[in-house]
Design an enzyme around this catalytic site. Structure first.
Site, PDB file in Angstrom:
ATOM      1  N   ASP A   1      -4.268 -16.848  10.656  1.00  0.00           N
ATOM      2  CA  ASP A   1      -4.489 -16.593   9.224  1.00  0.00           C
ATOM      3  C   ASP A   1      -5.912 -17.000   8.844  1.00  0.00           C
ATOM      4  OD1 ASP A   1      -1.856 -15.780   8.898  1.00  0.00           O
ATOM      5  OD2 ASP A   1      -1.229 -17.548   7.770  1.00  0.00           O
TER       6      ASP A   1
ATOM      7  N   ARG B   1      -5.786  -8.294  10.498  1.00  0.00           N
ATOM      8  CA  ARG B   1      -4.994  -8.102   9.268  1.00  0.00           C
ATOM      9  C   ARG B   1      -5.977  -8.096   8.104  1.00  0.00           C
ATOM     10  NH1 ARG B   1      -1.953 -13.164   7.759  1.00  0.00           N
ATOM     11  NH2 ARG B   1      -0.320 -12.514   9.180  1.00  0.00           N
TER      12      ARG B   1
HETATM   13  C1  LIG Z   1       1.369 -10.303   5.147  1.00  0.00           C
HETATM   14  C2  LIG Z   1       0.327 -10.998   4.322  1.00  0.00           C
HETATM   15  C3  LIG Z   1      -0.460 -11.971   4.908  1.00  0.00           C
HETATM   16  C4  LIG Z   1      -1.459 -12.610   4.175  1.00  0.00           C
HETATM   17  N1  LIG Z   1      -2.312 -13.471   4.810  1.00  0.00           N
HETATM   18  C5  LIG Z   1      -3.333 -14.003   4.124  1.00  0.00           C
HETATM   19  C6  LIG Z   1      -4.328 -14.793   4.777  1.00  0.00           C
HETATM   20  O1  LIG Z   1      -4.310 -15.020   5.995  1.00  0.00           O
HETATM   21  N2  LIG Z   1      -5.343 -15.302   4.011  1.00  0.00           N
HETATM   22  C7  LIG Z   1      -5.426 -15.059   2.659  1.00  0.00           C
HETATM   23  O2  LIG Z   1      -6.371 -15.520   2.026  1.00  0.00           O
HETATM   24  N3  LIG Z   1      -4.481 -14.327   2.032  1.00  0.00           N
HETATM   25  C8  LIG Z   1      -3.448 -13.802   2.714  1.00  0.00           C
HETATM   26  N4  LIG Z   1      -2.532 -13.026   2.054  1.00  0.00           N
HETATM   27  C9  LIG Z   1      -2.508 -12.976   0.569  1.00  0.00           C
HETATM   28  C10 LIG Z   1      -3.432 -11.923   0.022  1.00  0.00           C
HETATM   29  O3  LIG Z   1      -4.771 -12.298   0.260  1.00  0.00           O
HETATM   30  C11 LIG Z   1      -3.231 -11.737  -1.502  1.00  0.00           C
HETATM   31  O4  LIG Z   1      -3.488 -12.935  -2.162  1.00  0.00           O
HETATM   32  C12 LIG Z   1      -1.849 -11.248  -1.888  1.00  0.00           C
HETATM   33  O5  LIG Z   1      -1.323 -10.368  -0.954  1.00  0.00           O
HETATM   34  C13 LIG Z   1      -1.901 -10.525  -3.239  1.00  0.00           C
HETATM   35  O6  LIG Z   1      -2.750  -9.424  -3.163  1.00  0.00           O
HETATM   36  P1  LIG Z   1      -2.234  -7.890  -3.159  1.00  0.00           P
HETATM   37  O7  LIG Z   1      -2.963  -7.174  -2.094  1.00  0.00           O
HETATM   38  O8  LIG Z   1      -0.777  -7.838  -3.074  1.00  0.00           O
HETATM   39  O9  LIG Z   1      -2.796  -7.270  -4.509  1.00  0.00           O
HETATM   40  P2  LIG Z   1      -2.780  -7.772  -6.047  1.00  0.00           P
HETATM   41  O10 LIG Z   1      -3.788  -6.920  -6.728  1.00  0.00           O
HETATM   42  O11 LIG Z   1      -2.891  -9.234  -6.129  1.00  0.00           O
HETATM   43  O12 LIG Z   1      -1.337  -7.370  -6.466  1.00  0.00           O
HETATM   44  C14 LIG Z   1      -0.886  -6.026  -6.540  1.00  0.00           C
HETATM   45  C15 LIG Z   1       0.561  -5.999  -7.053  1.00  0.00           C
HETATM   46  O13 LIG Z   1       1.403  -6.627  -6.087  1.00  0.00           O
HETATM   47  C16 LIG Z   1       2.406  -7.409  -6.703  1.00  0.00           C
HETATM   48  N5  LIG Z   1       2.201  -8.836  -6.358  1.00  0.00           N
HETATM   49  C17 LIG Z   1       1.120  -9.357  -5.738  1.00  0.00           C
HETATM   50  N6  LIG Z   1       1.273 -10.684  -5.565  1.00  0.00           N
HETATM   51  C18 LIG Z   1       2.463 -10.999  -6.080  1.00  0.00           C
HETATM   52  C19 LIG Z   1       3.191 -12.211  -6.222  1.00  0.00           C
HETATM   53  N7  LIG Z   1       2.710 -13.369  -5.776  1.00  0.00           N
HETATM   54  N8  LIG Z   1       4.420 -12.161  -6.810  1.00  0.00           N
HETATM   55  C20 LIG Z   1       4.931 -11.001  -7.259  1.00  0.00           C
HETATM   56  N9  LIG Z   1       4.276  -9.823  -7.168  1.00  0.00           N
HETATM   57  C21 LIG Z   1       3.075  -9.811  -6.601  1.00  0.00           C
HETATM   58  C22 LIG Z   1       2.266  -7.172  -8.185  1.00  0.00           C
HETATM   59  O14 LIG Z   1       3.089  -6.098  -8.534  1.00  0.00           O
HETATM   60  C23 LIG Z   1       0.800  -6.817  -8.318  1.00  0.00           C
HETATM   61  O15 LIG Z   1       0.557  -6.058  -9.463  1.00  0.00           O
HETATM   62  C24 LIG Z   1      -1.585 -12.315   2.784  1.00  0.00           C
HETATM   63  C25 LIG Z   1      -0.806 -11.340   2.193  1.00  0.00           C
HETATM   64  C26 LIG Z   1       0.124 -10.662   2.946  1.00  0.00           C
HETATM   65  C27 LIG Z   1       0.921  -9.582   2.287  1.00  0.00           C
END
Ligand SMILES: Cc1cc2nc3c(=O)[nH]c(=O)nc-3n(C[C@H](O)[C@H](O)[C@H](O)COP(=O)(O)OP(=O)(O)OC[C@H]3O[C@@H](n4cnc5c(N)ncnc54)[C@H](O)[C@@H]3O)c2cc1C
Length: 305
Positions: A131, A183
């Protein structure tokens, strides 16, 4: 209402991490995002995901570890997880955080700890994803990953890049040359404008730019997002370029957009769900609240129930 910055500040308070771990009353509230406290509870959650055509990635929650003994405990935990995956026959790989293996103590110790897990995963034919954490450790994380990748195969160890960082496009280009399985996510930490795009639109534009680089590379990558705009852009690009549905995977977090997870799996895409478990849920949980203020109402409602 608490701002994203305030929630991410609270997420970094190490003492609260330990305090929160002692209160099992939080269990009801955290259950939406965290699969349980034990490996067996996570296995049960993953069996359910597998039945819904989703694969998984185990994440043992315990970041920013500050003693050598605790980092060794984390290595043992991951070796148990890898053994449990084989024993139970579930479809899952593992995700590790380098601060869990000692990055705040000593990079060399971290490398040795991470190596033990990657070596065991490789022996078992499983994959370990490193990660990405806050920008203070981006370079160290990439350096340790590159060292591991030089010793192990493309399908043994992979890394994460975050589209909110200015440096990410360049990092992705360099990592693709190795090559490496990446990723792509937007990024979950509180970063200053000196290193990260302050505007969501720029983060999203960079996400699409880097997604295209990854998909066009021909290596198997993970497109991690719940954002329908990012997902549509990925599907459109893949279709236009003739990139097969199975040439990459979508990834989402446990408990978030379950409907979309199932829809993509039904549509024939590879869908992997990141499954966190363990006692030290506090910083992970706070980052999920910071991403979506509506989740705070969900917590409040459950506190009064
Ligand atoms: C499999 C996976 C691994 C990850 N690994 C890392 C990592 O190694 N390092 C790192 O910094 N980040 C990691 N993340 C987190 C990532 O960086 C984001 O903070 C997170 O995924 C929210 O961004 P988004 O792309 O969903 O878009 P956003 O623009 O944040 O969200 C888009 C839509 O998704 C939904 N959504 C998003 N988050 C939430 C929530 N918490 N609760 C409910 N609904 C939500 C909502 O409907 C929102 O409108 C990971 C995420 C995933 C899915």
């Amino acid at each position: 209402m608490l701002s994203r910055t305030a929630l991410l500040y609270l997420a970094r308070q190490e003492k609260l991490k330990d305090v929160a771990a002692r209160f099992s009353t939080f269990r009801k509230i955290t259950a939406r995002f965290i699969a349980g406290e034990t490996i067996d509870e996570a296995v049960a959650a993953i069996k359910d995901l597998n039945a819904r055509r989703c694969s998984a990635s185990f994440d043992h929650l315990n970041e920013s570890v500050s003693s050598v003994a605790e980092t060794e405990g984390e290595v043992r935990e991951y070796l148990n997880v890898l053994a449990k995956i084989d024993e139970s026959g579930i479809n899952s790989n593992v995700s590790i955080k380098l601060t869990q293996f000692g990055l705040d103590i000593d990079p060399e110790l971290t490398y040795r700890n991470a190596r033990k897990v990657v070596e065991d995963g490789a022996r078992r034919g499983n994959f370990v994803r490193v990660d990405m954490e806050g920008s203070a450790v981006t370079q160290l994380t990439i350096d340790i990953f590159k060292r591991l990748r030089s010793e192990f195969g493309l399908n043994d160890v992979g890394i994460v890049v975050q589209s909110y960082l200015y440096r990410t496009e360049e990092d992705a280009r360099e990592l693709l040359k190795i090559p490496a399985r990446i990723r792509l996510c937007k990024g979950a930490y509180d970063e200053p404008a000196a290193v990260a795009y302050p505007d969501k639109k720029d983060v999203d534009d960079n996400y699409v730019r880097v997604m295209k680089l990854l998909l066009a590379s021909g290596t198997y990558h993970g497109i991690a997002t719940h954002d329908p705009k990012m997902i549509d852009a990925t599907i459109d690009f893949a279709q236009k370029e003739g990139i097969g549905q199975k040439a990459f995977e979508f990834q989402m977090l446990y408990g978030i957009r379950r409907d979309l997870q199932e829809q993509l799996a039904r549509d024939g895409y590879n869908m992997r769900v990141y499954v966190p478990y363990g006692k030290h849920w506090y910083p992970y949980f706070m980052r999920r609240l910071a991403e979506r203020p509506a989740n705070i109402w969900f917590v409040m409602k459950n506190l009064w129930k």
